[in-house]
Motif scaffolding. Sequence first.
Motif, PDB file in Angstrom:
ATOM      1  N   UNK A  34      36.699  44.657  36.597  1.00  0.00           N
ATOM      2  CA  UNK A  34      37.215  43.735  37.601  1.00  0.00           C
ATOM      3  C   UNK A  34      38.230  42.805  36.942  1.00  0.00           C
ATOM      4  N   UNK A  42      39.684  41.889  48.736  1.00  0.00           N
ATOM      5  CA  UNK A  42      39.916  41.570  47.333  1.00  0.00           C
ATOM      6  C   UNK A  42      40.963  40.453  47.164  1.00  0.00           C
ATOM      7  N   UNK A  99      41.997  42.081  41.900  1.00  0.00           N
ATOM      8  CA  UNK A  99      41.700  40.992  42.839  1.00  0.00           C
ATOM      9  C   UNK A  99      42.774  39.912  42.737  1.00  0.00           C
ATOM     10  N   UNK A 113      43.504  45.325  49.197  1.00  0.00           N
ATOM     11  CA  UNK A 113      42.928  45.169  50.533  1.00  0.00           C
ATOM     12  C   UNK A 113      42.412  43.741  50.746  1.00  0.00           C
ATOM     13  N   UNK A 130      33.182  37.752  44.409  1.00  0.00           N
ATOM     14  CA  UNK A 130      33.203  38.981  43.627  1.00  0.00           C
ATOM     15  C   UNK A 130      31.836  39.275  43.020  1.00  0.00           C
ATOM     16  N   UNK A 150      39.553  47.353  39.200  1.00  0.00           N
ATOM     17  CA  UNK A 150      39.615  46.848  40.568  1.00  0.00           C
ATOM     18  C   UNK A 150      40.384  45.532  40.523  1.00  0.00           C
TER      19      UNK A 150
END
Lengths: 337, 337
Positions: free
Chosen positions: A59, A203, A179, A200, A245, A177
Motif C-alpha cells: 500500500x 482509494x 492511494x 478509484x 486504509x 495499491x
Amino acid sequence: MKLKPLLALLITAHLGSAFAADDPLSAWNSGHAKQAIETWVKETTSSNSKDFIPVSQRYVVFDNDGTLWPEAPLTFQLQFVIDEIKRLAPQHPEWNNDALVQAVINNDMKVVMQSGKKGLMQLMALTHSGMTTEEFSQRVSNWVDNHRHARFGCRYDQLGYQPMRQLLDYLRDNGFKTWIVSGGGIDFMRVLAEKMYGIPPEQVVGSFSLSEFSLTDNGTQLRKTMNGAFYDDEAMKPVAIHLFMGRRPVGAFGNSDGDVPMLQYTSANPTYKTFGLLVHHTDAAREYAYDAHPPASGTLISGLRLAPQKGWVIVDMKKEWKTVFDPSLCAADQSSE
Amino acid sequence: MKLKPLLALLITAHLGSAFAADDPLSAWNSGHAKQAIETWVKETTSSNSKDFIPVSQRYVVFDNDGTLWPEAPLTFQLQFVIDEIKRLAPQHPEWNNDALVQAVINNDMKVVMQSGKKGLMQLMALTHSGMTTEEFSQRVSNWVDNHRHARFGCRYDQLGYQPMRQLLDYLRDNGFKTWIVSGGGIDFMRVLAEKMYGIPPEQVVGSFSLSEFSLTDNGTQLRKTMNGAFYDDEAMKPVAIHLFMGRRPVGAFGNSDGDVPMLQYTSANPTYKTFGLLVHHTDAAREYAYDAHPPASGTLISGLRLAPQKGWVIVDMKKEWKTVFDPSLCAADQSSE
C-alpha cells in the motif's frame, strides 16, 4: 548504396522510440530519484529478495496538491470555489452585502487570503454544502469542462504531473495499491482521480464532512453538509490512513511539511523496507518555485531537513523531471523545455 | 454383468459429488433466495444482458452482525468488551467502586443492558481507547485465540455463516467488490474480516472514533481515543458508504431495520439493476430466532414490511440454508441438522 544510412536511421529511430516506450518512467531523467525508485521496487517485489513485500501489503500513499498536480499559486479546489461563487452569485442577491463574497467576485485575493481559515470555511460552505452528492460531482465535472488553467491554458484534468502519473502506473504494474491521501476535499478529488490517475474513488482519502441521508418521493438522497469536518493534513493524515486504509503504508509521496507525519508514519513501518519521496518545487520556468526559502519560511522546510536522516528522496523537479505535464494531453510544458 | 449397475452407481455418485463441489452456493437449499441471487448475478454480469453492470461498478455491501456472523444473544464485540473488562480488572483497583464495571464482572447483564448507550460508551472507552492501534489489534487476536462461543463451542472466527461466506466468494468470482458496512467497530472487525471473509481492511467500514498521532522515541504511534465517534447504523450507513466507498452500491445485504436505509440507498441506484437481501433469523435449533415478533416488536419489522414492494429477498434461515456454520471449521451445527 544511398539507402543504407537512411535505413539505419529509420531502424535507430524505431529502436529509440521503442526503448523510450519500454521505459515506464520515461518522463524522469536518469538520476538519483529515478534510480532510488527502481531499486526499491526491485528489492521489494523480487520474490527472492530479503526485502520482499507480499502483494497484500503493498500500500502506497500519495499527497495530491503539489505532488500529483500543481497547487501554486492557488489550489485547483480554491479556483473551483472562486469560479463557483461567481457562477452562483446572480442567484444569491443576499451575497451582495457579504464583503468576503464580494472580494471573491472582484478577484481581491488579498482580502480572501486575509480572511483566514474562518473565511475559507465560509466559502467552502457556500460551494460545498447544501447540494446532493450527485449534484456536487456534476458541478465539479461542469467546472472542469468549462475552465482552463490561467497560466498553462489546459483543462485542469490534463495537468497531472506526467512523471508522477507514470510512477503511479509503474507501482501498480508492480502490484502496489495506490492511494491518494490529501488535504483536498474527498468529493472534489474523486471526480477527477479515476480519469487522471487511474485511482478509484475508495482509494481517494481527503478532507471531508458528513453528508445527510433522507428519503425522497422517488428514492433517496445524500445532501452535503459541513458537519463533522475533518481536515486531512499534517498529523491527521496518519489518522485518516488508519481510518480509511487500515494498514500502515510501505511508501509515501508528498511535497510539503503537511506530508511529513505521513512519511514519518510510513518510515516507521516495523515490518517492511519503506520508501519516502518529496517533490521539491524548484522549476519556475516549467511550473513554480516556491516551497523553500531557507532557513525558515516556505512549505517544505522540515521535510528537507529530515530527508537525509530518514532516507527520503528529494525530487528536484528542475533536474529530475524530463517533462512536467504530458505533452500529448497539454502543450503547456513544451515552450519552456 | 453384475458390474454394470455398480459402475453406474459409481459414476452417478462421482457426478453427484462433482456437481455439489461445482455449486458455489452449495450451503443454500434450492429455493427462491438462491435462485434470485443466481438470476441477478447472471443478468448483471453477462456482457450481452440489458442489465449488464461494468466490473468497475460492481460494489456490494454487507452488514456484519446477524448477516455474516451471529449477533444473538450478545454481539461478539460486546462479549469481547466483557471478557476484556474481566481480564483487565486486576490492573485497575479504581474499578472496584464502579457499579457498571462490577456488574460486568459479576455477569449481571440486566444492569449492563439497563445502563443504555451511556453505559455502553463507558465500557467501550475502557476497552477501545488508550492503547495504540497495534495493541488493540493484538488484544482482539488474543481474545479470539483464547475464547470460545458459549453455545457453539467454537472459536469466534469459525462462526461466519457458511452460506454467506459462499455468497461473498461467489460475488467476488463474478467481479463484485465485497464490502462490510456494519455498526461493529471498524478496528475490531478488521482483525477478523480478512481471514474469515477474504475482505481486506479498507473494505471494512464500521463505527469508528479518531486515533491520535504522535512521534515516539523510536518511531510513531496512533493511539485510540473516543473522539469524533461515528456510529455506523441506520441513516449513517449510506453516509459511511459515500464517505468510504464513494459509489452507490448495486447490492446490499443485511438482517435488521438498521440496514434498511442502506438497502433503500442501494435500491434507488438510478443506473443499475440492484439486489437487496435480508437474513431473517428463524432458526432457534441451529442458530437463533429473535428478529420479528409481529406486529411491532423485534429487530426486523420495517424490513419485512418493505421487502415485497422493494423486491428485497427475505432469507428464512431455517428454510434456505442447508448449513449455518461450515462443519469443516466448526461442528456446532451438526447435531441439529
